[in-house]
Scaffold this motif. Structure first.
Motif, short mmCIF file in Angstrom:
data_model
loop_
_atom_site.label_atom_id
_atom_site.label_comp_id
_atom_site.label_asym_id
_atom_site.label_seq_id
_atom_site.Cartn_x
_atom_site.Cartn_y
_atom_site.Cartn_z
N THR A 115 0.78 -1.07 -0.07
CA THR A 115 -0.06 -0.11 0.03
C THR A 115 1.00 1.34 -0.11
OG1 THR A 115 -1.60 -1.10 1.30
CG2 THR A 115 -2.07 1.17 1.18
N TYR A 116 0.60 2.31 -0.90
CA TYR A 116 1.39 3.55 -0.85
C TYR A 116 0.18 4.75 -0.49
CZ TYR A 116 4.71 0.89 -3.28
OH TYR A 116 5.60 -0.13 -3.56
N VAL A 117 0.83 5.46 0.20
CA VAL A 117 0.01 6.73 0.48
C VAL A 117 0.79 8.01 0.21
CG1 VAL A 117 -1.34 5.58 2.60
CG2 VAL A 117 0.80 7.02 2.96
N ASN A 118 -0.24 9.13 -0.09
CA ASN A 118 0.67 10.45 -0.39
C ASN A 118 0.20 11.53 0.71
OD1 ASN A 118 -2.08 11.40 -1.12
ND2 ASN A 118 -1.64 10.98 -3.21
N GLU A 119 0.37 12.64 0.58
CA GLU A 119 0.24 13.73 1.38
C GLU A 119 -1.26 14.06 1.84
OE1 GLU A 119 0.10 15.47 -2.63
OE2 GLU A 119 1.53 14.06 -1.59
N LEU A 120 -2.20 13.45 0.88
CA LEU A 120 -3.42 13.70 1.19
C LEU A 120 -4.24 12.82 2.37
CD1 LEU A 120 -4.99 13.88 -2.45
CD2 LEU A 120 -4.48 15.69 -0.89
N TYR A 121 -3.36 11.44 2.61
CA TYR A 121 -3.74 10.82 3.29
C TYR A 121 -3.82 11.32 4.78
CZ TYR A 121 -4.14 6.14 6.00
OH TYR A 121 -4.55 5.28 6.63
N ARG A 122 -3.06 12.12 5.22
CA ARG A 122 -2.77 12.69 6.56
C ARG A 122 -3.85 13.66 6.89
NH1 ARG A 122 2.17 16.99 6.34
NH2 ARG A 122 1.63 17.76 4.32
N TRP A 123 -4.61 13.98 5.93
CA TRP A 123 -5.73 14.93 6.05
C TRP A 123 -7.09 14.41 6.36
CZ3 TRP A 123 -3.82 19.24 7.86
CH2 TRP A 123 -2.70 19.80 7.29
N LEU A 124 -7.22 12.93 6.22
CA LEU A 124 -8.17 12.09 6.27
C LEU A 124 -8.67 11.81 7.88
CD1 LEU A 124 -7.70 9.23 3.69
CD2 LEU A 124 -9.13 11.23 3.56
N GLU A 125 -9.83 11.76 8.20
CA GLU A 125 -10.37 11.46 9.21
C GLU A 125 -10.11 9.91 9.69
OE1 GLU A 125 -14.28 12.61 10.56
OE2 GLU A 125 -13.98 14.48 9.57
N ASP A 126 -9.87 9.61 11.12
CA ASP A 126 -9.90 8.14 11.37
C ASP A 126 -11.06 7.51 11.18
OD1 ASP A 126 -7.10 8.40 11.85
OD2 ASP A 126 -7.44 9.02 14.01
#
Length: 136
Positions: free
Chosen positions: A125-136
């Protein structure tokens, strides 16, 4: 709303589909065969997707024509790139990350079917900078 929990659950389901495909037909075949099998498996599981989605490219107001195609775009929030190669190389990862950026999604999944154990060595799995802005 897409959350980290939703994406985690979706990746779990997609990995399960890939494991089922790999269990049934094994490694060593063409990527196009795995693609067809994943389409069937995702459909059986009721997961929405677009196959061979043309990636839109916009540069400073200019819409560019391209032949860039995402293998599977799942639930409008997950880019799935399929491979059937000896090993994943940096250009494969760069391509996936570019697709994620162009489609404005935070997460992508690379599945390589040309492995002995897909669960341990065939998916990442790969994530980018947008991932940190998602809610848990």
């Amino acid at each position: 709303m897409v959350t980290k929990k939703y994406l985690s659950d979706l990746i779990y389901q997609v990995n399960g589909a890939a494991i089922e495909v790999h269990k049934n037909i094994g490694p060593g075949l063409l990527e196009s065969i795995y693609h067809q099998c994943m389409i069937k498996e995702l459909s059986l599981r009721g997961i929405n997707f677009q196959s061979e989605l043309i990636i839109p490219i916009e540069y400073k107001g200019l819409n560019l024509e391209s032949d860039l195609r995402c293998d599977l775009f799942i639930e409008n929030c997950l880019v799935l790139e399929l491979k059937a190669v000896d090993r994943i190389i940096p250009i494969h990862i760069a391509k996936l990350m570019s697709y994620m950026k162009l489609l404005q999604v935070s997460i992508g999944l690379m599945i390589n079917f040309n492995v002995t154990n897909i669960y341990h060595e065939g998916q990442k799995t790969y994530v980018n900078e947008l991932y940190r802005w998602l809610e848990d």
